[in-house]
Write a protein that holds these residues in place. Structure first.
Motif, PDB file in Angstrom:
ATOM      1  N   GLU A  52     -10.494   4.230   5.927  1.00  0.00           N
ATOM      2  CA  GLU A  52      -9.901   2.952   6.316  1.00  0.00           C
ATOM      3  C   GLU A  52      -8.892   2.529   5.248  1.00  0.00           C
ATOM      4  O   GLU A  52      -9.063   2.832   4.060  1.00  0.00           O
ATOM      5  CB  GLU A  52     -10.991   1.888   6.463  1.00  0.00           C
ATOM      6  N   LEU A  53      -7.851   1.815   5.659  1.00  0.00           N
ATOM      7  CA  LEU A  53      -6.774   1.468   4.740  1.00  0.00           C
ATOM      8  C   LEU A  53      -6.949   0.117   4.078  1.00  0.00           C
ATOM      9  O   LEU A  53      -6.305  -0.147   3.060  1.00  0.00           O
ATOM     10  CB  LEU A  53      -5.427   1.499   5.483  1.00  0.00           C
ATOM     11  N   GLY A  54      -7.796  -0.740   4.645  1.00  0.00           N
ATOM     12  CA  GLY A  54      -7.898  -2.094   4.113  1.00  0.00           C
ATOM     13  C   GLY A  54      -6.722  -2.934   4.580  1.00  0.00           C
ATOM     14  O   GLY A  54      -6.072  -2.645   5.575  1.00  0.00           O
ATOM     15  N   GLY A  55      -6.433  -3.975   3.812  1.00  0.00           N
ATOM     16  CA  GLY A  55      -5.332  -4.864   4.163  1.00  0.00           C
ATOM     17  C   GLY A  55      -5.832  -6.269   4.476  1.00  0.00           C
ATOM     18  O   GLY A  55      -6.992  -6.582   4.231  1.00  0.00           O
ATOM     19  N   PRO A  56      -4.975  -7.129   5.008  1.00  0.00           N
ATOM     20  CA  PRO A  56      -3.586  -6.819   5.406  1.00  0.00           C
ATOM     21  C   PRO A  56      -2.640  -6.742   4.213  1.00  0.00           C
ATOM     22  O   PRO A  56      -2.793  -7.471   3.237  1.00  0.00           O
ATOM     23  CB  PRO A  56      -3.221  -7.998   6.309  1.00  0.00           C
ATOM     24  N   TYR A  57      -1.683  -5.841   4.316  1.00  0.00           N
ATOM     25  CA  TYR A  57      -0.676  -5.644   3.279  1.00  0.00           C
ATOM     26  C   TYR A  57       0.657  -6.220   3.732  1.00  0.00           C
ATOM     27  O   TYR A  57       0.934  -6.333   4.922  1.00  0.00           O
ATOM     28  CB  TYR A  57      -0.498  -4.153   2.982  1.00  0.00           C
ATOM     29  N   ASP A  58       1.491  -6.534   2.750  1.00  0.00           N
ATOM     30  CA  ASP A  58       2.840  -7.001   3.054  1.00  0.00           C
ATOM     31  C   ASP A  58       3.765  -5.844   3.417  1.00  0.00           C
ATOM     32  O   ASP A  58       4.785  -6.044   4.074  1.00  0.00           O
ATOM     33  CB  ASP A  58       3.412  -7.771   1.862  1.00  0.00           C
ATOM     34  N   ALA A  59       3.383  -4.644   2.984  1.00  0.00           N
ATOM     35  CA  ALA A  59       4.160  -3.449   3.332  1.00  0.00           C
ATOM     36  C   ALA A  59       3.310  -2.210   3.089  1.00  0.00           C
ATOM     37  O   ALA A  59       2.359  -2.229   2.305  1.00  0.00           O
ATOM     38  CB  ALA A  59       5.442  -3.372   2.514  1.00  0.00           C
ATOM     39  N   VAL A  60       3.671  -1.138   3.774  1.00  0.00           N
ATOM     40  CA  VAL A  60       3.071   0.184   3.558  1.00  0.00           C
ATOM     41  C   VAL A  60       4.206   1.168   3.312  1.00  0.00           C
ATOM     42  O   VAL A  60       5.225   1.154   4.019  1.00  0.00           O
ATOM     43  CB  VAL A  60       2.226   0.632   4.761  1.00  0.00           C
TER      44      VAL A  60
ATOM     45  N   LEU B  93       0.854  -1.178   0.000  1.00  0.00           N
ATOM     46  CA  LEU B  93       0.000   0.000   0.000  1.00  0.00           C
ATOM     47  C   LEU B  93       0.888   1.225   0.000  1.00  0.00           C
ATOM     48  O   LEU B  93       1.715   1.404   0.897  1.00  0.00           O
ATOM     49  CB  LEU B  93      -0.903   0.019   1.238  1.00  0.00           C
ATOM     50  N   GLU B  94       0.731   2.080  -1.003  1.00  0.00           N
ATOM     51  CA  GLU B  94       1.427   3.355  -1.005  1.00  0.00           C
ATOM     52  C   GLU B  94       0.427   4.456  -0.715  1.00  0.00           C
ATOM     53  O   GLU B  94      -0.533   4.643  -1.468  1.00  0.00           O
ATOM     54  CB  GLU B  94       2.119   3.634  -2.342  1.00  0.00           C
ATOM     55  N   VAL B  95       0.641   5.174   0.376  1.00  0.00           N
ATOM     56  CA  VAL B  95      -0.205   6.319   0.689  1.00  0.00           C
ATOM     57  C   VAL B  95       0.525   7.578   0.238  1.00  0.00           C
ATOM     58  O   VAL B  95       1.725   7.731   0.454  1.00  0.00           O
ATOM     59  CB  VAL B  95      -0.553   6.384   2.199  1.00  0.00           C
ATOM     60  N   GLY B  96      -0.202   8.455  -0.429  1.00  0.00           N
ATOM     61  CA  GLY B  96       0.435   9.643  -0.980  1.00  0.00           C
ATOM     62  C   GLY B  96       1.320   9.299  -2.163  1.00  0.00           C
ATOM     63  O   GLY B  96       2.493   9.677  -2.213  1.00  0.00           O
ATOM     64  N   SER B  97       0.778   8.596  -3.147  1.00  0.00           N
ATOM     65  CA  SER B  97       1.570   8.165  -4.304  1.00  0.00           C
ATOM     66  C   SER B  97       2.084   9.329  -5.134  1.00  0.00           C
ATOM     67  O   SER B  97       3.088   9.199  -5.827  1.00  0.00           O
ATOM     68  CB  SER B  97       0.732   7.254  -5.215  1.00  0.00           C
ATOM     69  N   GLY B  98       1.381  10.458  -5.081  1.00  0.00           N
ATOM     70  CA  GLY B  98       1.811  11.603  -5.870  1.00  0.00           C
ATOM     71  C   GLY B  98       1.844  11.273  -7.341  1.00  0.00           C
ATOM     72  O   GLY B  98       0.891  10.729  -7.913  1.00  0.00           O
ATOM     73  N   ALA B  99       2.981  11.570  -7.985  1.00  0.00           N
ATOM     74  CA  ALA B  99       3.116  11.310  -9.414  1.00  0.00           C
ATOM     75  C   ALA B  99       3.277   9.831  -9.741  1.00  0.00           C
ATOM     76  O   ALA B  99       3.150   9.424 -10.897  1.00  0.00           O
ATOM     77  CB  ALA B  99       4.301  12.098  -9.972  1.00  0.00           C
ATOM     78  N   GLY B 100       3.586   9.006  -8.719  1.00  0.00           N
ATOM     79  CA  GLY B 100       3.559   7.554  -8.893  1.00  0.00           C
ATOM     80  C   GLY B 100       4.855   6.893  -9.316  1.00  0.00           C
ATOM     81  O   GLY B 100       4.866   5.696  -9.626  1.00  0.00           O
ATOM     82  N   TYR B 101       5.967   7.624  -9.284  1.00  0.00           N
ATOM     83  CA  TYR B 101       7.199   7.047  -9.813  1.00  0.00           C
ATOM     84  C   TYR B 101       7.867   6.064  -8.853  1.00  0.00           C
ATOM     85  O   TYR B 101       8.571   5.148  -9.296  1.00  0.00           O
ATOM     86  CB  TYR B 101       8.153   8.163 -10.233  1.00  0.00           C
ATOM     87  N   ASP B 102       7.654   6.221  -7.555  1.00  0.00           N
ATOM     88  CA  ASP B 102       8.142   5.200  -6.617  1.00  0.00           C
ATOM     89  C   ASP B 102       7.392   3.888  -6.838  1.00  0.00           C
ATOM     90  O   ASP B 102       7.990   2.809  -6.804  1.00  0.00           O
ATOM     91  CB  ASP B 102       7.972   5.668  -5.174  1.00  0.00           C
ATOM     92  N   ALA B 103       6.090   3.980  -7.083  1.00  0.00           N
ATOM     93  CA  ALA B 103       5.293   2.784  -7.359  1.00  0.00           C
ATOM     94  C   ALA B 103       5.755   2.112  -8.644  1.00  0.00           C
ATOM     95  O   ALA B 103       5.800   0.878  -8.733  1.00  0.00           O
ATOM     96  CB  ALA B 103       3.814   3.142  -7.438  1.00  0.00           C
ATOM     97  N   ASP B 104       6.106   2.913  -9.647  1.00  0.00           N
ATOM     98  CA  ASP B 104       6.635   2.347 -10.892  1.00  0.00           C
ATOM     99  C   ASP B 104       7.866   1.504 -10.612  1.00  0.00           C
ATOM    100  O   ASP B 104       8.016   0.384 -11.127  1.00  0.00           O
ATOM    101  CB  ASP B 104       7.011   3.455 -11.877  1.00  0.00           C
ATOM    102  N   PHE B 105       8.769   2.045  -9.802  1.00  0.00           N
ATOM    103  CA  PHE B 105      10.001   1.331  -9.482  1.00  0.00           C
ATOM    104  C   PHE B 105       9.695   0.038  -8.743  1.00  0.00           C
ATOM    105  O   PHE B 105      10.257  -1.020  -9.057  1.00  0.00           O
ATOM    106  CB  PHE B 105      10.931   2.220  -8.657  1.00  0.00           C
ATOM    107  N   LEU B 106       8.798   0.108  -7.776  1.00  0.00           N
ATOM    108  CA  LEU B 106       8.439  -1.090  -7.010  1.00  0.00           C
ATOM    109  C   LEU B 106       7.830  -2.155  -7.906  1.00  0.00           C
ATOM    110  O   LEU B 106       8.153  -3.344  -7.785  1.00  0.00           O
ATOM    111  CB  LEU B 106       7.461  -0.716  -5.891  1.00  0.00           C
ATOM    112  N   GLU B 107       6.951  -1.743  -8.796  1.00  0.00           N
ATOM    113  CA  GLU B 107       6.336  -2.713  -9.703  1.00  0.00           C
ATOM    114  C   GLU B 107       7.380  -3.350 -10.611  1.00  0.00           C
ATOM    115  O   GLU B 107       7.257  -4.522 -10.983  1.00  0.00           O
ATOM    116  CB  GLU B 107       5.237  -2.037 -10.514  1.00  0.00           C
TER     117      GLU B 107
END
Length: 220
Positions: free
Chosen positions: A102-110, A53-67
């Motif tokens: 609510e955040l949902g989950g459970p996630y492997d990481a936040v 779960l990424e909170v505050g993804s913004g432009a999303g480039y950290d998520a791109d790297f993780l994916e």
């Protein structure tokens, strides 16, 4: 939550709505070496088949790297315009307000990089408890915070925390801090980045550590 805290949060979100396109234009589209190392540590704990779960993804480039490392990322932001910018390049995200939803989950990481700096000081314990509760046992939490004292008002309400004070808040939420790193960012801003895990057995103090981490706290 007090009406004042909610008003400051809404003001910050509205400021990002107006600034999102400019932010997207100036932010790095690929994390730097230090940031990549932190994200890889997160994935080492989450597992390459995990969901983050990424909170505050913004432009999303950290998520791109993780994916790119093989994990699934639930991209979220309280700023609708950021999600629209990501959608324009084929990346879907959810509108989520860390303070009220609510955040949902459970996630492997936040993941929360440069996000909790906008959480009012009197709400940080509730937010950290919510994040801890959304993690699976052994799940990881990576967060970066501005280092310093006090807070700034204006369009972007920002709360500064000293390293030891924020580390104590993380541990009060029931998480085990295994690493922290200090760096100087843009405009000579000081930052602390913390990596913590939820104990494998809640309340026992036992946790799953990243393979590269030693037992106890590692200072970067």
């Amino acid at each position: 939550m007090s009406s004042e805290a909610l008003a400051k949060s809404r003001q910050t979100i509205n400021a990002y709505e107006d600034y999102a396109e400019r932010y997207d234009a100036i932010v790095r589209h690929v994390p730097n070496d230090r940031e990549q190392a932190s994200l890889k540590r997160l994935v080492a704990i989450a597992g390459t088949s995990g969901q983050i779960l990424e909170v505050g993804s913004g432009a999303g480039y950290d998520a791109d790297f993780l994916e790119g490392l093989g994990v699934k990322v639930r991209r979220t932001d309280a700023t609708k315009r950021f999600l629209e910018l990501q959608a324009a390049r084929g990346k879907e995200g959810d509108l989520l307000d860390l303070l009220t939803d609510e955040l949902g989950g459970p996630y492997d990481a936040v993941l929360a990089l440069a996000v909790l700096i906008h959480v009012p000081r009197d709400q940080i314990d509730q937010v950290l408890a919510k994040i801890a509760g959304s993690l699976r046992p052994g799940g990881a939490f990576l967060v970066s915070m501005r280092n310093g004292d006090g807070e700034t008002d204006g369009n972007y309400h920002t709360v500064l925390w000293r390293r030891d004070d924020f580390a104590a808040r993380i541990e009060s939420a029931g998480l085990v801090l295994i690493r922290d790193d200090f760096n100087i960012g843009r405009n000579s801003e000081e930052w602390n980045t913390f990596l913590a895990v939820r104990p494998a057995r809640w309340g026992t103090g036992e946790a799953l550590l990243a393979p590269s981490s030693s037992s106890g706290l590692t200072r970067g």
